[in-house]
Design a protein around this motif. Structure first.
Motif, short mmCIF file in Angstrom:
data_model
loop_
_atom_site.label_atom_id
_atom_site.label_comp_id
_atom_site.label_asym_id
_atom_site.label_seq_id
_atom_site.Cartn_x
_atom_site.Cartn_y
_atom_site.Cartn_z
N ARG A 36 -2.65 5.52 8.72
CA ARG A 36 -2.18 5.69 7.28
C ARG A 36 -3.07 5.52 6.37
O ARG A 36 -3.23 6.45 5.50
CB ARG A 36 -1.20 4.46 6.96
N VAL B 75 -6.35 6.28 6.89
CA VAL B 75 -7.53 7.32 6.73
C VAL B 75 -6.98 8.67 6.55
O VAL B 75 -7.57 9.54 6.14
CB VAL B 75 -8.37 7.22 8.34
N GLY C 26 -3.44 9.26 5.89
CA GLY C 26 -1.89 9.21 5.09
C GLY C 26 -0.96 9.57 6.15
O GLY C 26 0.09 10.23 5.63
N GLN D 112 -13.36 6.34 6.47
CA GLN D 112 -12.82 6.69 5.25
C GLN D 112 -13.41 6.01 3.98
O GLN D 112 -14.29 5.29 4.09
CB GLN D 112 -11.26 5.91 5.11
N THR D 113 -13.57 7.05 3.03
CA THR D 113 -14.34 6.61 1.63
C THR D 113 -13.46 6.34 0.75
O THR D 113 -12.32 7.17 0.38
CB THR D 113 -15.16 7.71 1.51
N VAL D 114 -13.72 5.27 -0.02
CA VAL D 114 -12.90 4.88 -1.23
C VAL D 114 -13.83 4.85 -2.42
O VAL D 114 -15.06 4.26 -2.34
CB VAL D 114 -11.93 3.64 -0.88
N CYS D 115 -13.19 5.04 -3.56
CA CYS D 115 -14.33 4.87 -4.90
C CYS D 115 -13.75 3.53 -5.46
O CYS D 115 -12.71 3.35 -5.71
CB CYS D 115 -14.12 6.09 -5.59
N ALA E 52 3.61 3.02 3.94
CA ALA E 52 2.54 2.78 3.48
C ALA E 52 2.31 1.73 2.48
O ALA E 52 1.41 1.57 1.55
CB ALA E 52 2.44 4.19 2.63
N ASN F 1 -3.25 0.89 1.61
CA ASN F 1 -4.49 1.11 0.85
C ASN F 1 -5.13 -0.11 0.15
O ASN F 1 -6.07 -0.28 0.18
CB ASN F 1 -4.33 2.25 -0.09
N LEU G 72 -8.50 -1.82 -0.16
CA LEU G 72 -9.51 -1.69 -1.34
C LEU G 72 -9.68 -3.35 -1.74
O LEU G 72 -10.90 -3.29 -2.42
CB LEU G 72 -8.31 -1.06 -2.34
N ALA H 215 1.33 9.13 2.03
CA ALA H 215 1.34 7.92 1.12
C ALA H 215 1.66 8.10 -0.36
O ALA H 215 0.84 8.96 -0.82
CB ALA H 215 0.19 7.14 1.59
N SER H 216 2.42 7.50 -0.81
CA SER H 216 2.55 7.66 -2.27
C SER H 216 2.27 6.23 -2.92
O SER H 216 3.06 5.22 -2.75
CB SER H 216 3.87 8.02 -2.53
N LEU H 217 1.22 6.00 -3.49
CA LEU H 217 0.83 4.78 -4.08
C LEU H 217 0.10 4.70 -5.37
O LEU H 217 -0.24 5.78 -5.69
CB LEU H 217 -0.33 4.04 -2.98
N ASN I 114 -2.70 3.57 -6.50
CA ASN I 114 -3.88 3.74 -6.46
C ASN I 114 -4.28 4.81 -5.48
O ASN I 114 -5.51 4.74 -5.21
CB ASN I 114 -4.76 2.38 -6.11
N THR I 115 -3.81 5.98 -5.57
CA THR I 115 -4.11 6.97 -4.62
C THR I 115 -5.35 7.72 -5.38
O THR I 115 -6.18 8.34 -4.66
CB THR I 115 -3.20 8.10 -4.54
N ASN J 102 -7.97 6.32 -5.97
CA ASN J 102 -9.06 5.74 -5.38
C ASN J 102 -9.36 6.62 -4.09
O ASN J 102 -10.51 6.35 -3.68
CB ASN J 102 -8.98 4.30 -4.96
N MET J 103 -8.40 7.08 -3.27
CA MET J 103 -8.71 7.57 -2.17
C MET J 103 -9.31 8.95 -2.13
O MET J 103 -9.01 9.54 -2.98
CB MET J 103 -7.27 7.50 -1.39
N GLN J 104 -10.00 9.30 -1.21
CA GLN J 104 -10.63 10.42 -0.86
C GLN J 104 -10.19 10.91 0.46
O GLN J 104 -10.81 10.92 1.54
CB GLN J 104 -12.20 10.41 -0.97
N ASP J 105 -8.78 11.28 0.42
CA ASP J 105 -8.22 11.67 1.73
C ASP J 105 -8.78 12.44 2.63
O ASP J 105 -9.01 12.33 3.70
CB ASP J 105 -6.91 12.08 1.49
#
Lengths: 209, 427
Positions: free
Chosen positions: A37, A39, A41, A58-61, A165, A169, A173, B354-356, B358-359, B361-364
């Motif tokens: 989920r 990585v 979705g 997975q990369t997050v900002c 979900a 995330n 985070l 996913a419906s969030l 803070n999406t 932030n994600m780099q899907d």
């Protein structure tokens, strides 16, 4: 060893930190589903049982930092238990997962936490995830109980659902936020006061990946 | 014998004609019994042969048969001829040489010791005292005694020669205070010899210097060649890793090195032989040049030329076209697959995005998950090693270099752990 906080300059002020994260927990609690989920979705109703340890990234900002997670999704089956230390030993973060509909998985999760506290890096960020919270009608582990346990052991805690979900995330985070993102130039030990080098000082400084 | 030919059954010793073989034999045995037995035996053989010849010509057959019968035997018995007696004079030579070297070294050392004493700071400077001091160190000898050094007695050979023309010059220091030395020819020869030896030891001949430079050039070139080849290949493949300009400059560098190798080796081959180095040295120099030339040939032939600017543009244009075509094909396949998937209404897999909150932030698109290929293996460790290997392969195919690195690190750990397990002594 992978006990390394790697950061490098990218696109101006942005820096990239690389963290190794390991997922532990009884089999069939939803570790692979959580990561999938996070990585991809995606959610597979009939997720296959993991063999050995699966690898995902997975990369997050986060503000001015890009955090790259190197995720090791370990198999919950007992026969693969011997592999787990290979993955949590160098990890900067761990998510211990249990199934809120199964009390045994919560006990197993506690054992994992104990093992991590004993064997893993002293600075490892541990999160406790009570998965399958979409199935609250079958709940066997109370949220407050887990919350209290997490506080006692200073763990991050969230109830999650890979299926909906919920909090997936968020838990990643939260971990990313808690991890020290030392500037490469400050020589490994940043203002956060957390040393990632303690377990294996030879594994390189806080920079250069 | 004055041309006269005697015929008949002649006695070989007294040359008397005895008429028949039997008579001759009898005569010989009676009259010449005391003669050499060997001679008699030999004559007997002759007589036998003659007899046979006279009687029925058997001897001819015999002669014909003998070599035929013998020849195979002779070939079999004939061993390769061994080398004759060898006398090595090396030890003798070495002994002589050693003695000589020792003698020279001894004499030279003695001379040097004396010289040391003579130029010692503690030696008196006052002329009269100085003279006595010098005399005490070195026995002086009259000049005329030293005219022929080969007659010098051993003890005085190392003496400093006294000049009989001017007494004041006996001293090591002349009246002007300049240091000079009077020695006999022998001592001067020894000193000069030592001087030469020191010179050779301390100086590197020109060819050594040039040769080491040549080797350095070769090493430089060997480092440069792969670089140039990689660049050339990359350009020909239409990659944009290197610019034509930088490839050209790297290639130019290499050519300069080749040129230096050529020039240096030529210089070695054509060096003027100041020291009369001899045949072997000249041969060696020519061999160096030959080797360098061969090396150049081998390495320069493999050096492909770079594409011209026009060729490069053409290569890159073609490559881009191909790439576009491939992307189009892949897109097409993807659309078809999606259509098919939708048509068959997959049952078991539910994909939900996913419906969030803070999406952002994600780099899907950065999330990566390799496929797990399950291998049949009872050992979890081996199984895992295989899984990681397949992950690495996939990461490489997709140019996920960070991931390749992470996975390779893990593979190393796994392999080490597996090895440790295997080699752990059984308790």
């Amino acid at each position: 060893m992978a006990n390394r906080t790697a950061s490098r300059p990218a696109n101006g002020q942005n820096k990239i930190c690389q963290f190794k994260l390991v997922l532990l927990g009884e089999s069939a609690v939803g570790k692979s589903s959580l990561v999938l989920r996070f990585v991809k979705g995606q959610f597979h109703e009939f997720q296959e049982s993991t063999i050995g340890a699966a690898f995902l990234t997975q990369t997050v900002c986060l503000d001015d930092t890009t955090v790259k997670f190197e995720i090791w999704d370990t198999a919950g089956q007992e026969r693969y238990h011997s592999l787990a230390p290979m993955y949590y030993r160098g990890a900067q973060a761990a998510i211990v997962v249990y199934d809120i509909t199964n009390q045994d998985t919560f006990s197993r999760a506690k054992t994992w936490v104990k093992e991590l506290q004993r064997q893993a890096s002293p600075n490892i960020v541990i999160a406790l995830a009570g998965n399958k919270c979409d199935l609250s009608n079958k709940r066997m582990v109370e949220c407050e109980e887990a919350q209290a346990y997490a506080e006692e052991n200073s763990l991050l805690f969230m109830e999650t659902s890979a299926k909906t979900a919920m909090n997936v995330n968020d838990i990643f985070l939260a971990i990313a936020k808690k991890l020290p993102k030392n500037d490469g130039g400050s020589g490994g030990n940043g203002s956060s006061g957390v040393s990632l080098e303690r377990t294996d000082p030879s594994s390189g400084g806080g920079c250069c990946k | 014998m004055n041309g006269e030919v005697l015929e008949g059954f002649l006695c070989p010793i007294c040359l008397k004609d005895l008429g028949t073989i039997t008579q001759l034999q009898n005569h010989f045995e009676e009259a010449h019994k005391s003669e050499d037995v060997a001679v008699i035996q030999h004559l007997k053989g002759l007589f036998e042969k003659a007899k046979k010849k006279f009687l029925n010509e058997e001897i001819v057959k015999d002669n014909l048969q003998t070599p035929i019968n013998l020849s195979p035997k002779r070939i079999v018995n004939e061993k390769p001829q061994e080398i004759g007696r060898i006398t090595s004079h090396t030890t003798f030579f070495k002994n002589l040489r050693e003695k000589r070297i020792d003698a020279y070294a001894l004499e030279t050392n003695k001379l040097l010791l004396r010289l040391d004493k003579l130029i010692d700071d503690k030696a008196p400077m006052e002329p009269s005292k100085r003279k006595n001091y010098e005399k005490s160190v070195v026995p002086w000898t009259k000049d005329k005694k030293l005219t022929n050094p080969s007659f010098e007695p051993e003890g005085e050979m190392l003496g400093f020669r006294r000049s009989n023309s001017s007494g004041s010059l006996n001293s090591l220091f002349s009246s002007e205070g300049e240091s000079h030395l009077r020695t006999c020819q022998r001592c001067s020869h020894l000193l000069e010899r030592r001087h030469d030896q020191m010179e050779t030891r301390n100086s590197t001949p020109m060819e050594n210097f040039l040769y080491s430079r040549l080797c350095q050039y070769k090493m430089d070139a060997e480092r440069q060649i792969p670089q140039v080849l990689t660049m050339a290949q990359s350009l020909r493949d239409g990659d944009e890793t290197y610019s034509l300009q930088s490839a050209e400059s790297e290639r130019q560098k290499l050519i300069m090195i080749f040129d230096s190798i050529d020039k240096t080796s030529k210089r070695i081959a054509t060096m003027i032989d100041e020291q009369n180095a001899g045949q072997k040295t000249m041969q060696l120099r020519r061999a160096i040049r030959q080797a360098a030339a061969t090396w150049l040939q081998d390495n320069m032939l493999g050096l492909q030329s770079l594409p011209t600017r026009e060729e490069l543009d053409e290569i890159q244009r073609r490559k881009n076209l191909e790439l576009e075509k491939r992307i189009a094909i892949e897109k097409d396949a993807m659309t078809k697959k999606l259509e098919k998937d939708n048509a068959s209404k997959k049952v078991e897999i539910v994909v939900r995005k996913a419906s969030l909150p803070n999406t952002k932030n994600m780099q899907d698109e950065n999330g990566w998950k390799p496929e797990t290929q399950v291998s049949d293996n009872d050992d979890p460790m081996l199984q895992q090693i295989n899984i990681i290997k397949s992950y690495i392969k996939q990461a490489k195919q997709q140019c996920k270099w960070d991931e390749v690195h992470m996975l390779e690190e893990n593979l190393n750990q796994l392999e080490k752990a597996y090895w440790d397990e295997k080699t752990k002594p059984f308790i």
